[in-house]
Motif scaffolding. Structure first.
Motif, PDB file in Angstrom:
ATOM      1  N   HIS A  34     -11.833 -10.509  14.548  1.00  0.00           N
ATOM      2  CA  HIS A  34     -11.128  -9.880  15.669  1.00  0.00           C
ATOM      3  C   HIS A  34     -11.053 -10.791  16.888  1.00  0.00           C
ATOM      4  O   HIS A  34     -10.284 -10.525  17.804  1.00  0.00           O
ATOM      5  CB  HIS A  34     -11.770  -8.535  16.026  1.00  0.00           C
ATOM      6  CG  HIS A  34     -13.248  -8.587  16.247  1.00  0.00           C
ATOM      7  ND1 HIS A  34     -13.800  -8.852  17.474  1.00  0.00           N
ATOM      8  CD2 HIS A  34     -14.277  -8.398  15.389  1.00  0.00           C
ATOM      9  CE1 HIS A  34     -15.121  -8.824  17.367  1.00  0.00           C
ATOM     10  NE2 HIS A  34     -15.437  -8.555  16.124  1.00  0.00           N
ATOM     11  N   SER A  94     -13.298  -7.359  22.164  1.00  0.00           N
ATOM     12  CA  SER A  94     -12.466  -8.544  21.966  1.00  0.00           C
ATOM     13  C   SER A  94     -11.090  -8.435  22.619  1.00  0.00           C
ATOM     14  O   SER A  94     -10.512  -9.479  22.952  1.00  0.00           O
ATOM     15  CB  SER A  94     -12.324  -8.867  20.474  1.00  0.00           C
ATOM     16  OG  SER A  94     -11.927  -7.730  19.741  1.00  0.00           O
ATOM     17  N   TRP A 148      -7.611 -12.427  18.225  1.00  0.00           N
ATOM     18  CA  TRP A 148      -6.688 -11.902  19.232  1.00  0.00           C
ATOM     19  C   TRP A 148      -6.408 -12.953  20.308  1.00  0.00           C
ATOM     20  O   TRP A 148      -5.373 -12.914  20.985  1.00  0.00           O
ATOM     21  CB  TRP A 148      -7.262 -10.632  19.882  1.00  0.00           C
ATOM     22  CG  TRP A 148      -6.782  -9.381  19.217  1.00  0.00           C
ATOM     23  CD1 TRP A 148      -7.474  -8.571  18.381  1.00  0.00           C
ATOM     24  CD2 TRP A 148      -5.473  -8.814  19.332  1.00  0.00           C
ATOM     25  NE1 TRP A 148      -6.687  -7.526  17.968  1.00  0.00           N
ATOM     26  CE2 TRP A 148      -5.464  -7.645  18.544  1.00  0.00           C
ATOM     27  CE3 TRP A 148      -4.315  -9.167  20.025  1.00  0.00           C
ATOM     28  CZ2 TRP A 148      -4.328  -6.837  18.424  1.00  0.00           C
ATOM     29  CZ3 TRP A 148      -3.195  -8.358  19.911  1.00  0.00           C
ATOM     30  CH2 TRP A 148      -3.197  -7.216  19.115  1.00  0.00           C
ATOM     31  N   THR A 197      -6.532  -8.677   9.597  1.00  0.00           N
ATOM     32  CA  THR A 197      -6.628  -7.216   9.537  1.00  0.00           C
ATOM     33  C   THR A 197      -7.398  -6.734   8.319  1.00  0.00           C
ATOM     34  O   THR A 197      -8.249  -5.848   8.436  1.00  0.00           O
ATOM     35  CB  THR A 197      -5.228  -6.575   9.569  1.00  0.00           C
ATOM     36  OG1 THR A 197      -4.556  -6.977  10.761  1.00  0.00           O
ATOM     37  CG2 THR A 197      -5.332  -5.050   9.539  1.00  0.00           C
ATOM     38  N   VAL A 222      -7.772  -2.504  14.551  1.00  0.00           N
ATOM     39  CA  VAL A 222      -9.135  -2.967  14.251  1.00  0.00           C
ATOM     40  C   VAL A 222     -10.046  -2.852  15.471  1.00  0.00           C
ATOM     41  O   VAL A 222     -11.064  -2.137  15.436  1.00  0.00           O
ATOM     42  CB  VAL A 222      -9.112  -4.402  13.688  1.00  0.00           C
ATOM     43  CG1 VAL A 222     -10.534  -4.920  13.500  1.00  0.00           C
ATOM     44  CG2 VAL A 222      -8.346  -4.452  12.378  1.00  0.00           C
ATOM     45  N   PRO A 223      -9.741  -3.536  16.590  1.00  0.00           N
ATOM     46  CA  PRO A 223     -10.656  -3.430  17.736  1.00  0.00           C
ATOM     47  C   PRO A 223     -10.649  -2.054  18.384  1.00  0.00           C
ATOM     48  O   PRO A 223     -11.675  -1.637  18.939  1.00  0.00           O
ATOM     49  CB  PRO A 223     -10.135  -4.504  18.702  1.00  0.00           C
ATOM     50  CG  PRO A 223      -8.705  -4.664  18.368  1.00  0.00           C
ATOM     51  CD  PRO A 223      -8.609  -4.453  16.878  1.00  0.00           C
TER      52      PRO A 223
END
Length: 419
Positions: free
Chosen positions: A331, A170, A334, A370, A162-163
């Motif tokens: 996100h 992030s 994390w 996610t 994702v990031p």
């Protein structure tokens, strides 16, 4: 068989598997090159415009998250895949002006596509660095620790895309949470800590509030170094770019905050309650909710954080900061595996069943955050995961660090060399 080096566990199949997963994470920027880099694009465009059109860097007149200055919108569309409706994905640049010298330099040495790749590589590198720090701290703490860390890396892999694909910053939050503040005892560790923490500040600003922890721990030298870095960046920005960029940043941030609290991707309690109950946005409910969150953090801190190590306090503070904030993107979660891992590594004694909390929370974060879903139970489960991590880090039973012979600021085993 691989052998250990300087107290780091590098033996056996778990380490080989962990290393392979980390290699995949580092290759992700190349494997995901055709994806929309929604968060990298505004950084790249801001770097390209700050010299030629500084007035178009910040969206000071925005009416929604996708309302961009004309030149900014035009260049953002050029960097967006042709099969994507750029007006529906491109967002404004909202980082402090102190980021602009780096972005300007990045724009001068390469194309926009190269800038996107660099942002993705920085994100992937931060994620891998954070995982390596956790490995170095935890892999020798229990008999099954290497396997549990491998499982952690595996279950976080979907979330890592994702990031990295979006080019988000992030991962720096994760790295800062995983590193902790204890490494600042030594000069090399202090430099790494200051670099990462300042990077989170100049990209997101809110992490500056973590300075309260450093003040409480009387880490004046670390604070002085961080202040020096930020002063230098501020001076560079003021010297080479219009000073009114700082005012534009304040105005753009104010407008963005008003627009994003009720956005469907905001997982904070404020956003979820506003969407569930539209009248919640009216006084006095937001103020009461903020007071309630502050009270919860204060009680948890008083009950669980009074006799803990500095790193445990740092982990708790990261989770508390996200919990208090009115904005929580998925996100940002994390921070959860980073903070939980740091808190576990700080314990003088550790068992496999306790360490299993790390892959457990990592699985929850990956499963709930996610998917790109903003309806149904998943947004609530993301917030619940953060709250659960905050409570666990605060209330997990622990021996008295003084009675255990562990100094308050010494949060690592004697044979460990994190950096």
């Amino acid at each position: 068989m691989l052998t250990g080096c300087r107290g780091v566990e590098t033996r056996g199949l778990p380490f080989v598997g962990f290393a392979c997963v980390m290699a995949i994470w580092l290759l992700a920027p190349l494997l995901l090159a055709d994806r929309v880099a929604q968060d990298a694009v505004p950084f790249v465009v801001a770097g390209e415009l700050v010299s030629s059109d500084p007035g178009g860097v910040y969206a000071t007149d925005a009416t929604d998250l996708y309302d961009l200055p004309p030149a900014f919108a035009r260049r953002s569309c050029e960097l967006t895949p042709a099969d994507v409706e750029c007006g529906d994905v491109n967002v404004a640049f909202l980082s402090p002006p102190q980021t602009l010298p780096f972005l300007d330099a990045l724009a001068r040495i390469g194309s926009g596509e190269l800038g996107i790749l660099v942002m993705r590589l920085l994100g992937a590198g931060a994620l891998v660095a954070g995982m390596v720090v956790l490995w170095r701290r935890l892999a020798r703490r229990t008999r099954r620790a290497p396997v549990l860390l491998l499982v952690t890396a595996l279950v976080l892999t979907p979330f890592a895309t994702v990031p990295v694909a979006l080019g988000q910053t992030s991962p720096l939050l994760f790295l800062s949470a995983a590193m902790g503040v204890g490494i600042a005892e030594r000069a090399r560790g202090r430099a790494a800590f200051v670099l990462v923490w300042c990077a989170t500040i100049v990209t997101k600003l809110v992490p500056a509030a973590m300075g309260v922890v450093l003040v409480a721990q009387r880490r004046w030298r670390t604070l002085a170094w961080a202040a020096g870095v930020l002063v230098v960046l501020t001076a560079l920005t003021a010297a080479f770019y219009p000073v009114d960029l700082f005012g534009q940043f304040v105005e753009a941030t104010r407008r963005s905050s008003e627009l994003t609290i009720s956005h469907h991707f905001n997982r904070a309690a404020d956003g979820l309650l506003r969407r569930w109950w539209p009248g919640f946005g009216s006084a006095p409910w937001p103020v009461l909710l903020l007071g309630l969150r502050l009270a919860i953090v204060a009680v948890l801190g008083w009950v669980g954080m009074r006799r803990t190590t500095d790193d445990e306090q740092w982990a708790f503070a990261w989770l508390a900061l996200l919990f208090i904030s009115p904005l929580l993107w998925g996100h940002y979660l994390w921070v959860v595996p980073g903070a939980v891992g740091l808190a576990l590594a700080s314990r003088p004694q550790l068992e496999d069943r306790t360490l299993a909390l790390l892959p457990g929370f990592s699985l929850a974060v990956s499963a709930f955050a996610t998917p790109n879903v903003f309806q149904g139970p998943l947004p609530w489960l993301q917030l619940a995961t953060l709250v659960a991590a905050l409570i666990v880090v605060a209330l997990l039973p622990r021996p008295d660090p003084v009675a255990s012979g562990v100094a308050r600021t010494h949060t690592r085993p004697q044979n460990e060399n994190v950096l």
